[in-house]
Write a protein that holds these residues in place. Structure first.
Motif, PDB file in Angstrom:
ATOM      1  N   PHE A  38       0.730  -1.257   0.125  1.00  0.00           N
ATOM      2  CA  PHE A  38      -0.058   0.155  -0.069  1.00  0.00           C
ATOM      3  C   PHE A  38       0.754   1.316   0.105  1.00  0.00           C
ATOM      4  O   PHE A  38       0.266   2.177  -0.534  1.00  0.00           O
ATOM      5  CB  PHE A  38      -0.858  -0.037   1.063  1.00  0.00           C
ATOM      6  CG  PHE A  38      -1.993   1.106   1.277  1.00  0.00           C
ATOM      7  CD1 PHE A  38      -3.085   1.095   0.205  1.00  0.00           C
ATOM      8  CD2 PHE A  38      -1.894   2.031   1.656  1.00  0.00           C
ATOM      9  CE1 PHE A  38      -3.990   2.071   0.024  1.00  0.00           C
ATOM     10  CE2 PHE A  38      -2.749   3.210   1.810  1.00  0.00           C
ATOM     11  CZ  PHE A  38      -4.045   2.993   0.985  1.00  0.00           C
ATOM     12  N   HIS A  93       1.637   1.861  -3.473  1.00  0.00           N
ATOM     13  CA  HIS A  93       0.482   2.063  -3.981  1.00  0.00           C
ATOM     14  C   HIS A  93       0.084   3.730  -4.117  1.00  0.00           C
ATOM     15  O   HIS A  93      -0.143   4.348  -4.985  1.00  0.00           O
ATOM     16  CB  HIS A  93      -0.529   1.339  -3.530  1.00  0.00           C
ATOM     17  CG  HIS A  93      -2.124   1.788  -3.922  1.00  0.00           C
ATOM     18  ND1 HIS A  93      -2.578   1.692  -5.640  1.00  0.00           N
ATOM     19  CD2 HIS A  93      -3.208   2.577  -3.493  1.00  0.00           C
ATOM     20  CE1 HIS A  93      -3.688   2.342  -5.556  1.00  0.00           C
ATOM     21  NE2 HIS A  93      -4.093   2.755  -4.408  1.00  0.00           N
ATOM     22  N   LEU A  94       0.580   4.398  -2.875  1.00  0.00           N
ATOM     23  CA  LEU A  94       0.343   5.684  -2.559  1.00  0.00           C
ATOM     24  C   LEU A  94       1.476   6.634  -3.420  1.00  0.00           C
ATOM     25  O   LEU A  94       1.454   7.747  -3.493  1.00  0.00           O
ATOM     26  CB  LEU A  94       0.637   5.957  -0.948  1.00  0.00           C
ATOM     27  CG  LEU A  94      -0.564   5.358  -0.132  1.00  0.00           C
ATOM     28  CD1 LEU A  94      -0.316   5.674   1.150  1.00  0.00           C
ATOM     29  CD2 LEU A  94      -2.094   5.959  -0.534  1.00  0.00           C
ATOM     30  N   THR A  98     -12.991   2.193  -4.686  1.00  0.00           N
ATOM     31  CA  THR A  98     -11.423   2.311  -4.518  1.00  0.00           C
ATOM     32  C   THR A  98     -11.412   3.358  -3.525  1.00  0.00           C
ATOM     33  O   THR A  98     -10.402   3.384  -2.722  1.00  0.00           O
ATOM     34  CB  THR A  98     -10.913   2.856  -5.995  1.00  0.00           C
ATOM     35  OG1 THR A  98     -11.056   1.735  -6.819  1.00  0.00           O
ATOM     36  CG2 THR A  98      -9.431   3.121  -5.719  1.00  0.00           C
ATOM     37  N   GLU A 142      -9.310   2.815  -0.177  1.00  0.00           N
ATOM     38  CA  GLU A 142      -7.995   3.591   0.216  1.00  0.00           C
ATOM     39  C   GLU A 142      -8.011   4.364   1.582  1.00  0.00           C
ATOM     40  O   GLU A 142      -7.388   4.465   2.601  1.00  0.00           O
ATOM     41  CB  GLU A 142      -7.917   4.611  -0.959  1.00  0.00           C
ATOM     42  CG  GLU A 142      -7.347   3.861  -2.269  1.00  0.00           C
ATOM     43  CD  GLU A 142      -6.844   5.006  -3.544  1.00  0.00           C
ATOM     44  OE1 GLU A 142      -7.686   5.811  -3.285  1.00  0.00           O
ATOM     45  OE2 GLU A 142      -6.223   4.488  -4.434  1.00  0.00           O
ATOM     46  N   ASN A 184      -5.544   3.763   4.585  1.00  0.00           N
ATOM     47  CA  ASN A 184      -5.048   4.927   5.154  1.00  0.00           C
ATOM     48  C   ASN A 184      -5.203   5.297   6.541  1.00  0.00           C
ATOM     49  O   ASN A 184      -4.431   6.015   7.203  1.00  0.00           O
ATOM     50  CB  ASN A 184      -5.557   6.336   4.279  1.00  0.00           C
ATOM     51  CG  ASN A 184      -4.731   6.682   3.069  1.00  0.00           C
ATOM     52  OD1 ASN A 184      -3.606   6.583   3.062  1.00  0.00           O
ATOM     53  ND2 ASN A 184      -5.463   7.201   1.867  1.00  0.00           N
TER      54      ASN A 184
END
Length: 460
Positions: free
Chosen positions: A53, A56-57, A338, A342, A346
């Motif tokens: 992740f 991904h960020l 999505t 997220e 987060n």
């Protein structure tokens, strides 16, 4: 914005890397004297998902996880096996990597071994001695002087005396204080050793990670992770060694995953509830194990049992069933799913919340499969994309549904032969034989699903 629970502060904090868009993360790996157990699997999978992740960020992540390949347990096990420590550790490292790949993990960017950093370890100890933070005892071993580091205990938010009260501390005559810990130990005859200014010996466990982490990521880096049992004394000692040596802050964010309990008891060899990853993989598809670990937020403890694995299997089958015989769009079109996925991730990598979003997506996908085939293609692509961030849904749906559990029952060829016979019986209007075959398969845990495309099956 990404928020991370920081063990050092005891609260969630907005994540801000030291260098914009770059992240350095060090995770304590295994002491490779035996096969990985399910507690190791929890840490491996947790930080694999965290690394996925973070990337991904958009961050450029350098993920380092060490291997402890010299240790008292390794020396003892090698002697029992009548093999060299190197032969033992190389065999166990290969087994660990095999287990990880089967569990769907991506490997860290770097896996330093303690034996490869002996000079860095010796150099760090020399600096600590020069600064008055370490000394050589009468035994010849070198110890860290815990009382010399004023902030000792800050990770666990406890004073030195409080931590000692509930901890198992080896009291040695050569120590100045009970809390002092070994940095370099003299070797016994026949044991593996390295030459040093204090005689032939090998490093203590704590100093290895300080040397490897700072060598790979610098004196000050972003994230340090590990299992719940490492907060004290291991990580507390790492902070004391590293900051005393470099004069800099060691780590910004400390992250610890939750423990694995077995039938509500602590996993322990003495209790007979200790399971290796390989033992579990003899009964369940590896993705079922992964789903169980993902189903709770990484800081939560997990209760491991056959029942919890069966529940994970059923949940994962719901996701795979939605993708069975379903095409996937070539391009992923992010939607509100999505966004909400997220948002959950987060919030300190809340995988449980992220999974709930996937099941909402699946309900929409199942409806679209009958109402809007184009929408179904788009939703299937989004489901696969988001699941990949958790390391899920990487197998062919048909294969998984037929192999979610490992059984000594009918093999695939025998099952297909019975399905073919049943199909012919139905064509011949021999419905009694058709029902007999369905019942026979059901009695062995095989469920059939008839559709316009034919008959598919899955293991119960």
């Amino acid at each position: 914005m990404l928020k991370v629970y920081n063990t050092l502060s005891g609260k969630k904090e907005i994540f801000k890397p030291i260098v914009e868009d770059k992240v350095g993360m060090y995770v304590c790996g295994n002491t490779v004297y035996d096969f990985c157990h399910i507690g190791h699997a929890r840490a491996m999978i947790s930080f694999d998902i965290i690394s996925r992740f973070i990337r991904h960020l958009g961050y450029d992540l350098n993920y380092v996880r060490n291997i402890t390949d010299v240790d008292d347990k390794i020396i003892k096990r090698a002697a029992e096996n009548n093999e060299t420590t190197q032969a033992l550790t190389e065999r166990m490292i290969a087994a660990q990597q095999e287990d990880e790949l089967r569990l769907g993990n991506k490997m860290p960017d770097r896996e330093p071994k303690a034996t490869e950093f002996m000079q860095e370890i010796i150099d760090m100890i020399e600096v600590l001695i020069e600064k008055g933070f370490a000394y050589q005892g009468d035994s010849g071993d070198v110890y860290y002087r815990a009382t010399a580091f004023e902030e000792y205990g800050k990770l666990n938010n406890r004073k030195l005396e409080e931590m000692l009260a509930g901890a198992r501390i080896d009291v040695e005559q050569a120590k100045e204080h009970a809390a002092d810990f070994v940095l370099w130990k003299q070797t016994k005859e026949g044991e593996v050793f390295w030459a040093s200014p204090w005689g032939n010996g090998r490093p203590g466990w704590h100093i290895e990670c300080s040397a490897m982490s700072t060598s790979c990521l610098g004196n000050h880096f972003d994230i340090h992770g590990g299992g719940p049992d490492l907060k004290f004394p291991h990580h507390e000692n790492e902070i004391a060694q590293s900051e005393a040596c470099t004069g800099e802050k060691y780590v910004n964010y400390w992250m610890h995953c939750g423990a694995v309990r077995v039938d509500n008891e602590k996993m322990s060899k003495s209790l007979g509830n200790f399971f290796t990853v390989r033992e579990v993989l003899e009964k369940f598809n590896p993705e079922v194990i992964r789903y169980l670990m993902v189903s709770s937020q990484y800081r939560s403890s997990i209760d491991y049992s056959d029942q919890s694995l069966l529940e994970a299997k059923v949940a994962l089958e719901r996701l795979y069933t939605a993708l069975r015989d379903q095409g996937v769009a070539d391009v992923v079109t992010p939607s509100d799913y999505t966004k909400r996925f997220e948002e959950a991730m987060n919030d300190d990598f809340n995988t449980a919340g992220a999974l709930s979003v996937l099941f909402e997506l699946v309900r929409d996908l199942n409806k679209a499969k009958t109402d809007d085939s184009d929408k179904a293609l788009v939703l299937a692509a989004e489901l696969k994309f988001l699941a990949e961030l958790l390391g899920l849904l990487y197998q062919d749906p048909e294969y998984f549904l037929q192999n979610s559990v490992i059984t000594d029952g009918l093999d695939e060829a025998a099952i297909q032969a019975l399905i073919d016979e049943r199909t012919q019986a139905r064509k011949d209007k021999n419905f009694a034989r058709s029902d007999e075959i369905r019942d026979e398969l059901a009695s062995q845990g095989i469920d059939l699903l008839d559709s316009r495309e034919g008959t598919s099956w899955s293991r119960r």
